[in-house]
Scaffold this motif. Structure first.
Motif, short mmCIF file in Angstrom:
data_model
loop_
_atom_site.label_atom_id
_atom_site.label_comp_id
_atom_site.label_asym_id
_atom_site.label_seq_id
_atom_site.Cartn_x
_atom_site.Cartn_y
_atom_site.Cartn_z
N UNK A 76 0.88 -1.11 0.05
CA UNK A 76 -0.05 -0.05 0.19
C UNK A 76 1.07 1.30 -0.21
N UNK A 77 2.13 1.28 0.76
CA UNK A 77 2.77 2.32 0.86
C UNK A 77 3.34 2.67 -0.56
N UNK A 78 4.11 1.48 -1.04
CA UNK A 78 4.69 1.74 -2.50
C UNK A 78 3.59 2.34 -3.31
N UNK A 79 2.16 1.95 -3.32
CA UNK A 79 1.46 2.44 -4.23
C UNK A 79 1.00 3.83 -4.06
N UNK A 80 0.87 4.32 -2.62
CA UNK A 80 0.33 5.74 -2.50
C UNK A 80 1.25 6.64 -1.88
N UNK A 81 2.65 6.18 -1.78
CA UNK A 81 3.54 7.27 -1.26
C UNK A 81 5.00 7.29 -2.09
N UNK A 82 5.71 8.49 -2.22
CA UNK A 82 6.99 8.29 -2.86
C UNK A 82 7.84 7.48 -1.70
N UNK A 83 8.27 6.29 -2.30
CA UNK A 83 9.04 5.41 -1.31
C UNK A 83 10.39 5.43 -2.14
N UNK A 84 11.44 5.65 -1.32
CA UNK A 84 12.65 5.56 -1.94
C UNK A 84 13.41 4.09 -1.63
N UNK A 85 12.98 3.65 -0.72
CA UNK A 85 13.63 2.16 -0.21
C UNK A 85 12.74 1.43 0.94
N UNK A 86 12.84 0.06 1.00
CA UNK A 86 12.14 -0.14 2.10
C UNK A 86 13.46 -1.36 2.66
N UNK A 87 13.42 -1.06 3.91
CA UNK A 87 14.47 -1.86 4.70
C UNK A 87 13.96 -2.73 5.57
N UNK A 88 14.45 -3.96 5.28
CA UNK A 88 13.93 -5.13 6.60
C UNK A 88 14.89 -5.52 7.63
N UNK A 89 14.44 -5.25 8.75
CA UNK A 89 15.55 -5.64 9.97
C UNK A 89 15.13 -6.99 10.45
N UNK A 90 16.06 -7.99 10.67
CA UNK A 90 15.65 -9.08 11.06
C UNK A 90 16.75 -9.48 12.20
N UNK A 91 16.14 -10.85 12.77
CA UNK A 91 17.09 -11.58 13.52
C UNK A 91 16.48 -13.09 13.61
N UNK A 92 17.16 -13.94 14.05
CA UNK A 92 16.70 -15.29 14.35
C UNK A 92 15.48 -15.34 15.30
N UNK A 93 14.60 -16.31 15.21
CA UNK A 93 13.36 -16.42 15.99
C UNK A 93 13.89 -16.44 17.56
N UNK A 94 14.76 -16.96 17.74
CA UNK A 94 14.87 -17.31 19.25
C UNK A 94 15.85 -15.89 19.90
N UNK A 95 16.38 -15.18 18.93
CA UNK A 95 16.84 -13.74 19.31
C UNK A 95 15.71 -12.77 19.54
N UNK A 96 14.82 -12.99 18.65
CA UNK A 96 13.55 -11.89 18.76
C UNK A 96 12.75 -12.34 20.09
#
Ligand SMILES: Nc1ncnc2c1ncn2[C@@H]1O[C@H](COP(=O)(O)OP(=O)(O)O)[C@@H](O)[C@H]1O
Ligand SMILES: O=P(O)(O)OC[C@H]1O[C@H](OP(=O)(O)OP(=O)(O)O)[C@H](O)[C@@H]1O
Length: 184
Positions: free
Chosen positions: A105-125
């Motif tokens: 929805x954001x990519x369709x409706x807004x000027x989006x320069x980049x999407x950054x995914x932050x993640x970690x292993x499930x046990x760390x989360x």
């Protein structure tokens, strides 16, 4: 320079708020960036600077056209404001944390320069959420956040950061991505 949003997404406990705060501090003197507060129907807390509103206030502002993007999660309503969108449209790089389910929805409706995914292993989360101790981080709240991690949609991200080392390591990569948006 063309402004726009850099959207930060990822599961609970990945370190989104932590890395955004570090990038904001590192770029505090650089007026080309904005780190606007989200509007959230959650009381103020020490974990994220946000504009805390009641559900009635949230709905009234929604009806008034105050939101650029809105979503619900964890029993809360969240929004990025039309003011933040105007900043992006006027040339700033605007950094904000949204739901993985709102990326399309954001990519369709807004000027989006980049999407950054932050993640970690499930046990760390799980360990981080339990240790964070924010309201809703224990017991059923923790289980619900972990279920949400598992069931989230695949994210079409431009950068994926595994935040399992010191926060400064991933924060430096996020800062580099933000500066690269300015140079485009
Ligand atoms: N690289 C890291 N190493 C250790 N702890 C971290 C790291 N990044 C974040 N944390 C801690 O993990 C918890 C969750 O981080 P937070 O930024 O609130 O995640 P999110 O916003 O993605 O839910 C916080 O207590 C934070 O201090
Ligand atoms: O649809 P999802 O990708 O699961 O994201 C849902 C919401 O959870 C996060 O918010 P919040 O900061 O309240 O929670 P968190 O710190 O536990 O990630 C994220 O910023 C979204 O607003």
């Amino acid at each position: 320079m063309a402004g726009g949003f850099v959207l930060i997404v990822g599961p609970s406990g990945a370190g989104k708020d932590t890395l955004i705060a570090l990038a904001r501090a590192a770029l505090a003197d650089d007026g080309r960036f904005s780190f606007p507060e989200r509007v959230v129907t959650r009381p103020p807390d020490a974990f994220e600077r946000h504009d805390s509103v009641t559900v009635d206030e949230f709905r009234a502002r929604e009806a008034a056209g105050d939101w650029a993007l809105a979503w619900e999660a964890h029993g809360n309503c969240y929004a990025l404001t039309a003011a933040a969108r105007r900043q992006a449209e006027s040339g700033l790089v605007v950094v904000a944390n949204i739901s993985r389910g709102s990326v399309a929805e954001a990519r369709a409706a807004l000027p989006v320069l980049a999407v950054v995914e932050i993640t970690a292993a499930p046990e760390v989360l799980a360990a981080r959420i339990a240790a964070r101790g924010r309201d809703g981080d224990q017991g059923a709240g923790l289980a619900s956040r972990m279920r949400r991690s598992d069931s989230a949609p695949e994210v079409a991200a431009d950068l994926r950061l595994i935040n399992e080392d010191a926060p400064a390591t991933a924060a430096a990569k996020l800062k580099a991505l933000l500066l690269s948006c300015i140079e485009r």
